[in-house]
Design a protein around this motif. Structure first.
Motif, short mmCIF file in Angstrom:
data_model
loop_
_atom_site.label_atom_id
_atom_site.label_comp_id
_atom_site.label_asym_id
_atom_site.label_seq_id
_atom_site.Cartn_x
_atom_site.Cartn_y
_atom_site.Cartn_z
N ASN A 159 -2.50 6.89 4.54
CA ASN A 159 -3.23 6.44 5.73
C ASN A 159 -3.64 4.97 5.64
OD1 ASN A 159 -2.92 8.93 6.88
ND2 ASN A 159 -4.97 9.65 6.40
N LEU A 160 -3.83 4.48 4.43
CA LEU A 160 -4.17 3.06 4.26
C LEU A 160 -2.97 2.17 4.54
CD1 LEU A 160 -6.37 3.18 1.04
CD2 LEU A 160 -7.06 2.13 3.19
N LEU A 161 -1.78 2.60 4.12
CA LEU A 161 -0.60 1.75 4.21
C LEU A 161 0.10 1.82 5.57
CD1 LEU A 161 -0.99 1.67 1.10
CD2 LEU A 161 1.49 1.81 0.90
N ARG A 162 -0.12 2.92 6.29
CA ARG A 162 0.68 3.14 7.49
C ARG A 162 0.57 1.98 8.47
NH1 ARG A 162 -0.51 8.04 8.17
NH2 ARG A 162 1.39 8.81 7.15
N HIS A 163 1.68 1.36 8.77
CA HIS A 163 1.77 0.25 9.73
C HIS A 163 0.87 -0.93 9.37
CE1 HIS A 163 4.22 2.92 12.06
NE2 HIS A 163 3.23 3.75 12.26
N ASN A 164 0.58 -1.09 8.07
CA ASN A 164 -0.28 -2.20 7.64
C ASN A 164 0.43 -2.95 6.51
OD1 ASN A 164 -2.41 -3.84 6.52
ND2 ASN A 164 -3.86 -2.54 7.62
N ALA A 165 1.17 -3.98 6.88
CA ALA A 165 1.96 -4.74 5.91
C ALA A 165 1.09 -5.44 4.88
CB ALA A 165 2.83 -5.75 6.64
N GLY A 166 -0.09 -5.87 5.29
CA GLY A 166 -0.98 -6.56 4.36
C GLY A 166 -1.42 -5.67 3.22
N ILE A 167 -1.80 -4.44 3.54
CA ILE A 167 -2.23 -3.52 2.49
C ILE A 167 -1.03 -3.08 1.65
CG2 ILE A 167 -3.31 -1.28 2.02
CD1 ILE A 167 -5.10 -1.70 4.40
N TYR A 168 0.13 -2.97 2.28
CA TYR A 168 1.33 -2.65 1.49
C TYR A 168 1.59 -3.73 0.44
CZ TYR A 168 6.16 -2.24 0.07
OH TYR A 168 7.30 -2.17 -0.69
N GLN A 169 1.37 -4.98 0.79
CA GLN A 169 1.56 -6.06 -0.17
C GLN A 169 0.60 -5.90 -1.36
OE1 GLN A 169 1.18 -9.79 1.93
NE2 GLN A 169 3.10 -9.53 3.04
N GLN A 170 -0.65 -5.55 -1.06
CA GLN A 170 -1.62 -5.29 -2.14
C GLN A 170 -1.16 -4.12 -3.01
OE1 GLN A 170 -5.83 -5.05 -1.15
NE2 GLN A 170 -5.47 -6.15 0.76
N PHE A 171 -0.70 -3.07 -2.35
CA PHE A 171 -0.21 -1.87 -3.03
C PHE A 171 0.96 -2.23 -3.94
CE2 PHE A 171 2.82 1.77 -2.80
CZ PHE A 171 2.03 2.77 -3.35
N ASN A 172 1.85 -3.08 -3.45
CA ASN A 172 3.01 -3.50 -4.22
C ASN A 172 2.60 -4.31 -5.44
OD1 ASN A 172 5.73 -2.97 -4.20
ND2 ASN A 172 6.29 -4.79 -3.03
N GLN A 173 1.59 -5.17 -5.25
CA GLN A 173 1.09 -5.98 -6.37
C GLN A 173 0.48 -5.11 -7.45
OE1 GLN A 173 -1.56 -8.69 -4.39
NE2 GLN A 173 0.10 -9.94 -3.54
N LEU A 174 0.01 -3.93 -7.06
CA LEU A 174 -0.55 -2.96 -8.02
C LEU A 174 0.52 -2.04 -8.58
CD1 LEU A 174 -3.75 -2.05 -5.96
CD2 LEU A 174 -3.74 -3.24 -8.17
N ASN A 175 1.80 -2.36 -8.31
CA ASN A 175 2.94 -1.53 -8.74
C ASN A 175 2.82 -0.10 -8.23
OD1 ASN A 175 4.15 -3.65 -10.33
ND2 ASN A 175 2.57 -3.29 -11.87
N GLY A 176 2.39 0.00 -6.97
CA GLY A 176 2.14 1.31 -6.40
C GLY A 176 3.36 2.21 -6.33
N LEU A 177 4.55 1.63 -6.15
CA LEU A 177 5.75 2.47 -6.07
C LEU A 177 6.03 3.21 -7.38
CD1 LEU A 177 8.25 0.32 -3.96
CD2 LEU A 177 7.16 2.47 -3.31
N GLN A 178 5.45 2.71 -8.45
CA GLN A 178 5.64 3.38 -9.74
C GLN A 178 4.90 4.72 -9.82
OE1 GLN A 178 4.77 0.68 -12.99
NE2 GLN A 178 6.24 -0.85 -12.26
#
Length: 289
Positions: free
Chosen positions: A156-175
């Motif tokens: 729910n945090l990431l949905r349609h929110n590119a800015g938060i996705y970038q933060q998530f990616n910086q935290l290696n969230g896909l791992q």
């Protein structure tokens, strides 16, 4: 408010002795709750006071959390979390030793930010807040229900929110993804929430060679292929097919080794084809020929 919570619990249980001890709640508070003109921000504040009170017992905190979540299902109330400075005490509950409280805090955050860009951004601006949720989601020692709520919150945090996705990616969230899908003790609900997060990522990620390489590097393609098995939960198979369908439509090309596994998987699930999403199944099957 605590008196009202005690009275409410006692009445729900029909415990006459407890009802007598609790006494009658303040009529003004009852009027706020049931009289057609509730001061909802005040109720939110009172609920958070109970939740954050170290002397309040767990039962009362859970009732207060339930009330708080019902209130913030309203968009205006969700946005008032920021206005009333309630994000910090709510985020602090993510460190509470009680798993039921951590799970409720995650559920409330996920509900508040659902389809709500303003609340998504309000939450994400608190230093370390997103990192706390990512850490909980990735902790294999964490209570399964708490982890499941963490994936719900992330989606729910990431949905349609590119800015938060970038933060998530910086935290290696896909791992986070592949270890959960391969985790023997993860139940189907947790795996479904994990696949839901993966689908959400596709709504904000750039479908390009760099992103596809990241999916491979984090073993996401490999781990999702394993679910093309008729013994798996049908909803999980559907989620995986939808994931592959979106990738294919975004220009993804399977490697030879991946394609061989895909062909085997599609053949294996032919027996349950009628129970799967037709469009996604056809898209994936066409590529696997």
């Amino acid at each position: 408010m605590e008196k009202l919570l005690h009275w409410s619990i006692a009445n729900a249980e029909g415990d006459k002795e407890a009802i007598s001890r609790a006494g009658q709640p303040d009529p003004k508070v009852l009027q706020q709750l049931f009289g057609g003109g509730p001061d909802e921000p005040a109720l939110m504040k009172h609920a958070m006071i109970v939740i954050s009170n170290p002397e309040a017992d767990l039962e009362n905190k859970l009732v207060a959390f339930d009330n708080f979540e019902m209130l913030i299902e309203n968009l205006d109330n969700a946005n008032n979390i920021e206005n009333m400075k309630l994000w910090e005490p709510l985020i602090a509950i993510l460190d509470d030793p009680e798993p039921q409280l951590r799970a409720f805090a995650l559920s409330v955050i996920g509900t508040a930010v659902q389809n709500n860009e303003q609340s998504q951004n309000n939450f994400a601006k608190y230093d370390g807040a997103l990192g706390k949720v990512v850490k909980i989601a990735g902790n294999s020692s964490e209570d399964i229900n708490v982890r499941t709520k963490a994936f719900y919150t992330l989606s729910n945090l990431l949905r349609h929110n590119a800015g938060i996705y970038q933060q998530f990616n910086q935290l290696n969230g896909l791992q986070l993804i592949a270890p959960v899908l391969k985790y023997a003790d993860a139940n189907e609900k947790l795996k479904l929430r994990t696949m839901a997060l993966l689908s959400t990522v596709l709504t904000v990620a750039n479908m390009n060679a760099e992103f596809f390489a990241l999916l491979r590097a984090d073993n996401i393609i490999e781990s999702t292929l394993e679910f093309l098995d008729p013994e798996c939960n049908l909803y999980l198979i559907d989620r995986v097919l939808n994931f592959f369908s979106q990738l294919i439509n975004g220009g993804f090309e399977f490697s030879e080794a991946e394609l061989e596994k895909l062909k085997t998987g599609v053949k294996n699930i032919e027996a349950v084809e009628a129970q799967l999403n037709e469009d996604d199944y056809k898209t994936v099957k066409y590529v696997s020929k």
